[in-house]
Scaffold this active site. Structure first.
Site, PDB file in Angstrom:
ATOM      1  N   ASP A 265      -5.070  -6.661   5.885  1.00 42.29           N
ATOM      2  CA  ASP A 265      -6.235  -6.158   5.714  1.00 42.29           C
ATOM      3  C   ASP A 265      -7.585  -7.338   5.368  1.00 42.29           C
ATOM      4  O   ASP A 265      -8.456  -7.068   5.837  1.00 42.29           O
ATOM      5  CB  ASP A 265      -5.973  -5.238   4.405  1.00 42.29           C
ATOM      6  CG  ASP A 265      -7.069  -4.216   4.131  1.00 42.29           C
ATOM      7  OD1 ASP A 265      -7.928  -4.247   4.769  1.00 42.29           O
ATOM      8  OD2 ASP A 265      -6.922  -3.668   2.944  1.00 42.29           O
TER       9      ASP A 265
ATOM     10  N   ASP B 269     -10.744  -8.815   8.164  1.00 42.41           N
ATOM     11  CA  ASP B 269     -12.050  -8.488   7.432  1.00 42.41           C
ATOM     12  C   ASP B 269     -12.858  -9.921   7.685  1.00 42.41           C
ATOM     13  O   ASP B 269     -14.247 -10.014   7.935  1.00 42.41           O
ATOM     14  CB  ASP B 269     -12.136  -7.922   6.218  1.00 42.41           C
ATOM     15  CG  ASP B 269     -12.361  -6.373   6.143  1.00 42.41           C
ATOM     16  OD1 ASP B 269     -11.924  -5.970   7.100  1.00 42.41           O
ATOM     17  OD2 ASP B 269     -12.789  -5.984   5.207  1.00 42.41           O
TER      18      ASP B 269
ATOM     19  N   ASP C  96      -2.985 -18.239   2.219  1.00 43.98           N
ATOM     20  CA  ASP C  96      -4.051 -18.984   1.661  1.00 43.98           C
ATOM     21  C   ASP C  96      -4.339 -20.105   2.602  1.00 43.98           C
ATOM     22  O   ASP C  96      -5.908 -20.215   2.677  1.00 43.98           O
ATOM     23  CB  ASP C  96      -3.641 -19.636   0.182  1.00 43.98           C
ATOM     24  CG  ASP C  96      -2.376 -20.191   0.335  1.00 43.98           C
ATOM     25  OD1 ASP C  96      -1.591 -19.823   1.052  1.00 43.98           O
ATOM     26  OD2 ASP C  96      -2.073 -20.582  -0.692  1.00 43.98           O
TER      27      ASP C  96
ATOM     28  N   TYR D 196       0.985  -1.122  -0.094  1.00 47.62           N
ATOM     29  CA  TYR D 196       0.021   0.155  -0.136  1.00 47.62           C
ATOM     30  C   TYR D 196       0.890   1.449   0.118  1.00 47.62           C
ATOM     31  O   TYR D 196       0.319   2.399  -0.323  1.00 47.62           O
ATOM     32  CB  TYR D 196      -1.028  -0.003   1.151  1.00 47.62           C
ATOM     33  CG  TYR D 196      -2.090  -0.900   1.314  1.00 47.62           C
ATOM     34  CD1 TYR D 196      -2.070  -2.057   0.017  1.00 47.62           C
ATOM     35  CD2 TYR D 196      -2.970  -1.093   2.187  1.00 47.62           C
ATOM     36  CE1 TYR D 196      -2.811  -3.057   0.191  1.00 47.62           C
ATOM     37  CE2 TYR D 196      -3.962  -2.422   2.181  1.00 47.62           C
ATOM     38  CZ  TYR D 196      -3.808  -3.163   1.127  1.00 47.62           C
ATOM     39  OH  TYR D 196      -4.654  -4.258   1.276  1.00 47.62           O
TER      40      TYR D 196
ATOM     41  N   LYS E 299       3.670 -15.172   2.687  1.00 50.05           N
ATOM     42  CA  LYS E 299       3.590 -16.356   1.334  1.00 50.05           C
ATOM     43  C   LYS E 299       4.987 -16.668   0.837  1.00 50.05           C
ATOM     44  O   LYS E 299       5.310 -16.210  -0.166  1.00 50.05           O
ATOM     45  CB  LYS E 299       2.544 -15.419   0.229  1.00 50.05           C
ATOM     46  CG  LYS E 299       2.357 -16.066  -0.955  1.00 50.05           C
ATOM     47  CD  LYS E 299       1.087 -17.089  -0.818  1.00 50.05           C
ATOM     48  CE  LYS E 299       0.940 -17.902  -2.241  1.00 50.05           C
ATOM     49  NZ  LYS E 299       0.200 -19.067  -1.903  1.00 50.05           N
TER      50      LYS E 299
END
Ligand code: NAD
Length: 356
Positions: free
Chosen positions: A246, A250, A222, A140, A190
C-alpha cells in the site's frame, strides 16, 4: 458480449468513470466489439442510499460480471462513520468477496512526463516496474480491537497474519509476471523484525527454486522505500505484503509525476477488478480537473487481462501517451508550456487519438 460492472463511487469517481466509458465505447466502435454495462453503487453513495458501503444489489451484479471497473470511494462526509459504515470498508469487503488477492500496479515513467515529477529526470529515465501487492491478508484483515476501553491504559491492536499458501500464491504471481519482463523479482519484507516476514522469506526461497531463469533478491521495506527514489531503475517486479505494498506503491506512483496516472488490476479466484490507484480526491471533486489517465489505463489492463484484447489495450495505452506527448495535460501534470485541459477534454482527446 463481455459484461462490465461499473462502480463510479464518490468524489472524482463519477467524473473519471465517464471518460473511461467513452474510451470503451470508442474501442467497441473501432474494433467491432460490444460491451454490456451495469452501473452499481459502492462507497459513500451506497451508504447514503442503502446504509451499506457494499449493498446486495452490487454483490449480485458481480455474479454475472466478466470484469469490474471501479473509480474511487470515500470522502470527508463519511469520515466519522463507524467502521462498518465507512466507504473504504466496502472496498475491503469487495476484495475479499472477489478473492482478489493480487494487486498488480505497473509504474512506468512516461518520457514526456519526466519533468512533472519531483525527482530529477536522470533518476527517473527508464524506470519501469510492476508492484505486486498482496491484497486480502495481513494487517488490514487480521483481528483488531480495543481493550480496557475508556481507561488510561486503553489499548488498540491489529494482527498481522499470513499463511504459507497465501504467501505462495502471490509470490508465484510475481515470478510468472517476471518471465514476460526483465526476469527479476525483488521481494520486500521486514524480516529483521517480523516473524510473518521470516515466513514470507522462506516461502519466496521455495518458490524461487521453481523459477531458475528468474533472478531474485530480498529487500527490507525501509531500504526499498529509500531505493525507490534513489535508483528506481533497479526494480522490475516488486512483490510484497498488503500494508508495505500500500505504502510503496503510492511512493512509486510519485515517480510518474501524479497519482492520477496509474492503473491497477486486482486478480484472484473470481472476476477481476480494475481501478486507478488514487482515491476519490475530494479536494478537486466536481471541478472537472481530475486526471482520468489512471482509470483509462485501467481499462487497457482490463481489455488485456480479462478479455484478451491485446491490440485494443495497446491502442488505448498509446492514445493516452500521444495526448500527453502532444502537451494536453490536466492540472496535476501541466507545465507552463502545456495546454491545460479539463477531465472531459482529456477524455475527448484520447477518443480522438484512438479513432485516428
Ligand atoms: P487521493 O488519492 O484521493 O488524493 C491524494 C491527492 O492526489 C489529492 O491532492 C488529490 O487531489 C490528488 N489526486 C488523486 N487523484 C487524482 C486525479 N485523478 N487527478 C488529479 N489529482 C488527483 O487520496 P486521499 O486524499 O488520501 O483520500 C481521499 C479519499 O479517498 C479518502 O476518503 C480515502 O479513504 C479514499 N481512498 C480511496 C481509495 C480507493 O477508492 N481505492 C484509495 C485511496 C484513498
Amino acid at each position: 458480449m463481455p459484461k462490465i460492472v461499473l462502480l463510479p463511487g464518490d468524489g472524482v469517481g463519477p467524473e473519471i468513470l465517464e471518460e473511461a466509458t467513452r474510451v470503451l465505447n470508442a474501442v467497441a466502435q473501432k474494433y467491432g466489439r460490444t460491451f454490456e454495462y451495469q452501473s452499481c453503487p459502492i462507497g459513500g453513495i451506497a451508504i447514503d442510499e442503502y446504509g451499506d458501503p457494499l449493498p446486495e444489489v452490487t454483490l449480485q451484479a458481480f455474479e454475472s460480471a466478466d470484469a469490474i471497473l471501479l473509480a474511487a470511494v470515500g470522502g470527508p462526509k463519511w469520515d466519522k462513520e463507524t467502521a462498518a459504515r465507512r466507504p473504504e470498508t466496502g472496498l475491503l469487503r469487495m476484495r475479499k468477496a472477489l478473492g482478489a488477492y493480487a494487486n498488480i500496479r505497473p509504474v512506468a515513467v512516461n518520457q514526456s512526463l519526466v519533468d512533472s515529477s519531483t525527482l530529477r529526470p536522470e533518476v527517473l529515465e527508464g524506470a519501469d516496474m510492476v508492484i505486486v501487492r498482496e491484497l486480502t491478508g495481513g494487517l488490514y484483515f487480521g483481528d483488531k480491537g480495543r481493550k480496557q476501553t475508556g481507561t488510561p491504559e486503553e489499548q488498540a491492536f491489529d494482527t498481522l497474519i499470513y499463511s504459507r499458501s497465501e504467501i505462495e500464491r502471490i509470490v508465484r504471481v510475481a515470478f510468472d509476471l517476471a518471465k514476460g519482463r526483465r526476469r527479476k523479482v525483488t521481494s520486500v519484507d521486514k524480516a529483521n523484525v517480523l516473524e510473518s516476514s521470516r515466513l514470507w522469506r522462506e516461502v519466496v526461497e521455495q518458490v524461487a527454486a521453481d523459477y531458475p531463469e528468474i533472478q531474485y533478491e530480498h529487500a527490507l521495506v525501509d531500504s526499498c522505500a529509500m531505493q525507490l527514489i534513489r535508483n528506481p531503475r533497479q526494480y522490475d517486479v516488486v512483490v510484497t505484503e498488503n500494508m508495505f505494498g500500500d505504502i510503496l506503491s503510492d511512493e512509486a506512483a510519485m515517480l510518474t509525476g501524479s497519482i492520477g496516472m496509474l492503473p491497477s488490476a486486482s486478480l484472484g479466484n473470481r472476476v477481476a477488478l480494475y481501478e486507478p490507484i488514487h482515491g476519490s480526491a475530494p479536494d478537486i471533486a466536481g471541478k472537472g480537473i481530475a486526471n482520468p489517465s489512471g482509470i483509462i489505463l485501467s481499462v487497457a489492463m482490463m481489455l488485456r487481462h480479462s478479455f484478451g484484447y491485446e491490440a485494443e489495450a495497446a491502442a488505448v495505452e498509446s492514445a493516452v501517451g500521444k495526448v500527453i506527448e502532444q502537451g494536453y495535460r490536466t492540472a496535476d501534470i501541466c507545465r507552463p508550456q502545456d495546454k491545460r485541459v479539463s477531465t472531459s477534454e482529456f477524455g475527448s482527446r484520447v477518443v480522438e487519438a484512438l479513432r485516428a
